[in-house]
Design a protein around this motif. Structure first.
Motif, PDB file in Angstrom:
ATOM      1  N   THR A  39      -2.606   3.332   2.146  1.00 49.14           N
ATOM      2  CA  THR A  39      -3.482   3.109   1.000  1.00 49.14           C
ATOM      3  C   THR A  39      -4.876   3.594   1.358  1.00 49.14           C
ATOM      4  N   GLY A  40      -5.413   4.461   0.503  1.00 49.17           N
ATOM      5  CA  GLY A  40      -6.761   4.951   0.683  1.00 49.17           C
ATOM      6  C   GLY A  40      -7.690   4.270  -0.311  1.00 49.17           C
ATOM      7  N   TYR A  41      -8.944   4.182   0.044  1.00 52.33           N
ATOM      8  CA  TYR A  41      -9.937   3.509  -0.793  1.00 52.33           C
ATOM      9  C   TYR A  41     -11.114   4.448  -1.038  1.00 52.33           C
ATOM     10  N   ILE A  42     -11.575   4.488  -2.290  1.00 57.75           N
ATOM     11  CA  ILE A  42     -12.772   5.239  -2.658  1.00 57.75           C
ATOM     12  C   ILE A  42     -13.947   4.269  -2.591  1.00 57.75           C
ATOM     13  N   LEU A  43     -15.024   4.689  -1.947  1.00 61.49           N
ATOM     14  CA  LEU A  43     -16.206   3.832  -1.839  1.00 61.49           C
ATOM     15  C   LEU A  43     -16.995   3.856  -3.141  1.00 61.49           C
ATOM     16  N   ASP A  44     -17.456   2.678  -3.581  1.00 58.30           N
ATOM     17  CA  ASP A  44     -18.286   2.614  -4.787  1.00 58.30           C
ATOM     18  C   ASP A  44     -19.751   2.788  -4.409  1.00 58.30           C
ATOM     19  N   GLU A  45     -20.655   2.598  -5.370  1.00 55.43           N
ATOM     20  CA  GLU A  45     -22.087   2.814  -5.110  1.00 55.43           C
ATOM     21  C   GLU A  45     -22.665   1.849  -4.081  1.00 55.43           C
ATOM     22  N   ASN A  46     -21.997   0.723  -3.828  1.00 56.52           N
ATOM     23  CA  ASN A  46     -22.455  -0.246  -2.822  1.00 56.52           C
ATOM     24  C   ASN A  46     -21.739  -0.061  -1.483  1.00 56.52           C
ATOM     25  N   ASP A  47     -21.027   1.047  -1.322  1.00 56.93           N
ATOM     26  CA  ASP A  47     -20.231   1.336  -0.124  1.00 56.93           C
ATOM     27  C   ASP A  47     -19.151   0.297   0.133  1.00 56.93           C
ATOM     28  N   ASP A  48     -18.618  -0.284  -0.930  1.00 59.22           N
ATOM     29  CA  ASP A  48     -17.494  -1.205  -0.816  1.00 59.22           C
ATOM     30  C   ASP A  48     -16.209  -0.423  -1.085  1.00 59.22           C
ATOM     31  N   CYS A  49     -15.122  -0.841  -0.421  1.00 59.32           N
ATOM     32  CA  CYS A  49     -13.809  -0.229  -0.664  1.00 59.32           C
ATOM     33  C   CYS A  49     -13.345  -0.706  -2.031  1.00 59.32           C
ATOM     34  N   ASP A  50     -13.304   0.204  -2.998  1.00 54.21           N
ATOM     35  CA  ASP A  50     -13.065  -0.213  -4.369  1.00 54.21           C
ATOM     36  C   ASP A  50     -11.723   0.267  -4.909  1.00 54.21           C
ATOM     37  N   VAL A  51     -11.599   1.523  -5.222  1.00 52.79           N
ATOM     38  CA  VAL A  51     -10.419   2.062  -5.898  1.00 52.79           C
ATOM     39  C   VAL A  51      -9.342   2.422  -4.875  1.00 52.79           C
ATOM     40  N   GLN A  52      -8.109   1.982  -5.109  1.00 54.96           N
ATOM     41  CA  GLN A  52      -7.001   2.281  -4.216  1.00 54.96           C
ATOM     42  C   GLN A  52      -6.233   3.507  -4.710  1.00 54.96           C
ATOM     43  N   LYS A  73      -8.619   1.717   5.882  1.00 53.10           N
ATOM     44  CA  LYS A  73      -9.310   0.614   6.555  1.00 53.10           C
ATOM     45  C   LYS A  73      -8.916   0.564   8.029  1.00 53.10           C
ATOM     46  N   ASN A  74      -9.901   0.287   8.896  1.00 53.69           N
ATOM     47  CA  ASN A  74      -9.612   0.103  10.312  1.00 53.69           C
ATOM     48  C   ASN A  74      -9.275  -1.370  10.573  1.00 53.69           C
ATOM     49  N   ALA A  75      -9.131  -1.754  11.826  1.00 50.06           N
ATOM     50  CA  ALA A  75      -8.737  -3.124  12.184  1.00 50.06           C
ATOM     51  C   ALA A  75      -9.771  -4.153  11.736  1.00 50.06           C
ATOM     52  N   GLN A  76     -11.032  -3.766  11.644  1.00 53.50           N
ATOM     53  CA  GLN A  76     -12.088  -4.685  11.219  1.00 53.50           C
ATOM     54  C   GLN A  76     -12.241  -4.735   9.700  1.00 53.50           C
ATOM     55  N   GLY A  77     -11.485  -3.920   8.966  1.00 51.00           N
ATOM     56  CA  GLY A  77     -11.561  -3.916   7.509  1.00 51.00           C
ATOM     57  C   GLY A  77     -12.587  -2.961   6.944  1.00 51.00           C
ATOM     58  N   ASN A  78     -13.177  -2.120   7.802  1.00 50.76           N
ATOM     59  CA  ASN A  78     -14.145  -1.128   7.334  1.00 50.76           C
ATOM     60  C   ASN A  78     -13.423   0.127   6.857  1.00 50.76           C
ATOM     61  N   CYS A  79     -13.911   0.724   5.796  1.00 52.23           N
ATOM     62  CA  CYS A  79     -13.308   1.947   5.248  1.00 52.23           C
ATOM     63  C   CYS A  79     -13.935   3.164   5.918  1.00 52.23           C
ATOM     64  N   ASN A  80     -13.373   3.571   7.065  1.00 49.64           N
ATOM     65  CA  ASN A  80     -13.902   4.744   7.751  1.00 49.64           C
ATOM     66  C   ASN A  80     -12.828   5.560   8.455  1.00 49.64           C
ATOM     67  N   VAL A  81     -11.562   5.329   8.123  1.00 50.55           N
ATOM     68  CA  VAL A  81     -10.451   6.075   8.717  1.00 50.55           C
ATOM     69  C   VAL A  81     -10.131   7.268   7.807  1.00 50.55           C
ATOM     70  N   VAL A  82     -10.148   8.473   8.362  1.00 49.29           N
ATOM     71  CA  VAL A  82      -9.863   9.684   7.574  1.00 49.29           C
ATOM     72  C   VAL A  82      -8.373   9.711   7.251  1.00 49.29           C
ATOM     73  N   LEU A  83      -8.065   9.916   5.975  1.00 50.44           N
ATOM     74  CA  LEU A  83      -6.681  10.011   5.510  1.00 50.44           C
ATOM     75  C   LEU A  83      -6.452  11.370   4.860  1.00 50.44           C
ATOM     76  N   TYR A  84      -5.197  11.708   4.668  1.00 47.00           N
ATOM     77  CA  TYR A  84      -4.816  13.012   4.137  1.00 47.00           C
ATOM     78  C   TYR A  84      -3.935  12.824   2.904  1.00 47.00           C
ATOM     79  N   THR A  85      -3.784  13.911   2.142  1.00 44.68           N
ATOM     80  CA  THR A  85      -2.921  13.834   0.951  1.00 44.68           C
ATOM     81  C   THR A  85      -1.486  13.660   1.388  1.00 44.68           C
ATOM     82  N   GLU A  86      -0.689  13.030   0.524  1.00 44.50           N
ATOM     83  CA  GLU A  86       0.724  12.815   0.839  1.00 44.50           C
ATOM     84  C   GLU A  86       1.463  14.144   0.831  1.00 44.50           C
ATOM     85  N   PRO A  87       2.370  14.336   1.818  1.00 47.28           N
ATOM     86  CA  PRO A  87       3.117  15.596   1.859  1.00 47.28           C
ATOM     87  C   PRO A  87       4.099  15.721   0.724  1.00 47.28           C
TER      88      PRO A  87
END
Length: 87
Positions: A39-52, A73-87
């Motif tokens: 699951t990937g998350y788009i950051l909103d204007e407050n840098d919160d993980c918003d849209v899945q 999300k990493n182990a601490q719940g921060n949205c900073n892990v780079v993800l890729y499109t589904e194959p």
């Protein structure tokens, strides 16, 4: 003569099929782990993980939605892990 050759080849064939089956099973298990969806998350204007959105761990094109990069999300719940499109 034919039965002697057959008696010697049957155990060899059984061993070869057993080893082949072990390798095929192992490669199928590791392949399913590699292509696991994330699951990937788009950051909103407050840098919160918003849209899945659906992304993947498999390297390729960066996972985006409407021009915005999605992060995992990493182990601490921060949205900073780079993800890729589904194959």
């Amino acid at each position: 003569m034919k039965t002697l050759i057959l008696k010697n080849l049957v155990p060899f064939a059984v061993i070869v099929m057993g080893i082949s089956g072990a390798f095929v099973t192992t490669s199928m298990q590791s392949n399913s782990e590699i292509n696991a969806p994330r699951t990937g998350y788009i950051l909103d204007e407050n840098d919160d993980c918003d849209v899945q959105i659906n992304c993947s761990d498999t390297p390729g094109a960066i996972c985006t939605s409407a021009g915005e990069q999605a992060f995992g999300k990493n182990a601490q719940g921060n949205c900073n892990v780079v993800l890729y499109t589904e194959p």
